[in-house]
Design a protein around this motif. Structure first.
Motif, PDB file in Angstrom:
ATOM      1  N   ALA A 115       0.767   3.999  -3.094  1.00 14.99           N
ATOM      2  CA  ALA A 115       0.553   5.423  -2.818  1.00 14.99           C
ATOM      3  C   ALA A 115       1.708   6.254  -3.373  1.00 14.99           C
ATOM      4  N   GLN A 153      -0.776  12.927  -7.458  1.00 18.52           N
ATOM      5  CA  GLN A 153      -1.874  12.911  -6.495  1.00 18.52           C
ATOM      6  C   GLN A 153      -1.369  13.335  -5.124  1.00 18.52           C
ATOM      7  N   GLN A 154      -2.176  14.093  -4.428  1.00 17.57           N
ATOM      8  CA  GLN A 154      -1.863  14.525  -3.071  1.00 17.57           C
ATOM      9  C   GLN A 154      -2.196  13.394  -2.094  1.00 17.57           C
ATOM     10  N   PRO A 155      -1.427  13.255  -1.016  1.00 17.07           N
ATOM     11  CA  PRO A 155      -1.717  12.206  -0.036  1.00 17.07           C
ATOM     12  C   PRO A 155      -3.159  12.236   0.480  1.00 17.07           C
ATOM     13  N   ALA A 156      -3.731  13.414   0.669  1.00 10.79           N
ATOM     14  CA  ALA A 156      -5.118  13.505   1.154  1.00 10.79           C
ATOM     15  C   ALA A 156      -6.083  12.880   0.150  1.00 10.79           C
ATOM     16  N   ILE A 209      -5.335  10.516  -2.038  1.00  8.98           N
ATOM     17  CA  ILE A 209      -5.077   9.077  -2.034  1.00  8.98           C
ATOM     18  C   ILE A 209      -5.792   8.418  -0.858  1.00  8.98           C
ATOM     19  N   SER A 210      -5.764   9.083   0.290  1.00  9.61           N
ATOM     20  CA  SER A 210      -6.387   8.495   1.487  1.00  9.61           C
ATOM     21  C   SER A 210      -7.906   8.403   1.362  1.00  9.61           C
ATOM     22  N   ARG A 211      -8.496   9.164   0.443  1.00 13.46           N
ATOM     23  CA  ARG A 211      -9.953   9.124   0.244  1.00 13.46           C
ATOM     24  C   ARG A 211     -10.391   8.081  -0.782  1.00 13.46           C
ATOM     25  N   GLU A 226       0.826  -1.210   0.000  1.00 14.95           N
ATOM     26  CA  GLU A 226       0.000   0.000   0.000  1.00 14.95           C
ATOM     27  C   GLU A 226       0.859   1.259   0.000  1.00 14.95           C
ATOM     28  N   HIS A 227       2.039   1.216   0.603  1.00 17.52           N
ATOM     29  CA  HIS A 227       2.939   2.375   0.586  1.00 17.52           C
ATOM     30  C   HIS A 227       3.536   2.547  -0.805  1.00 17.52           C
ATOM     31  N   THR A 263     -11.500   4.696  -2.439  1.00 15.41           N
ATOM     32  CA  THR A 263     -12.203   3.518  -1.940  1.00 15.41           C
ATOM     33  C   THR A 263     -12.241   2.464  -3.040  1.00 15.41           C
TER      34      THR A 263
END
Length: 65
Positions: A20, A29-32, A34-36, A16-17, A38
């Motif tokens: 990302a 892509q911004q980390p925020a 990526i975290s969204r 997963e790292h 699904t």
């Protein structure tokens, strides 16, 4: 592309790292954002995988092999 190759092949890092990191390097892509992501943002068809990072899904390239 050296960093992308390292992320593709470095099994010392969790998958997963690595994924990302590739989204940051290859698709800006911004980390925020990526975290969204699904499972609804991933479409697995018969012969390709598409990822929705915006309005239109992308088909990730296989050129970094």
């Amino acid at each position: 592309m050296g960093q992308a190759r390292a992320l593709l092949h470095d099994d010392a890092l969790p998958a997963e790292h690595r994924f990302a990191g590739l989204l940051v390097l290859l698709y800006a892509q911004q980390p925020a954002a990526i975290s969204r992501l699904t499972l609804h943002d991933v479409d697995t068809g018969a012969d390709q995988v598409r990822l929705r990072l915006g309005r239109e899904p992308i088909v990730p390239s296989r050129t970094a092999q």
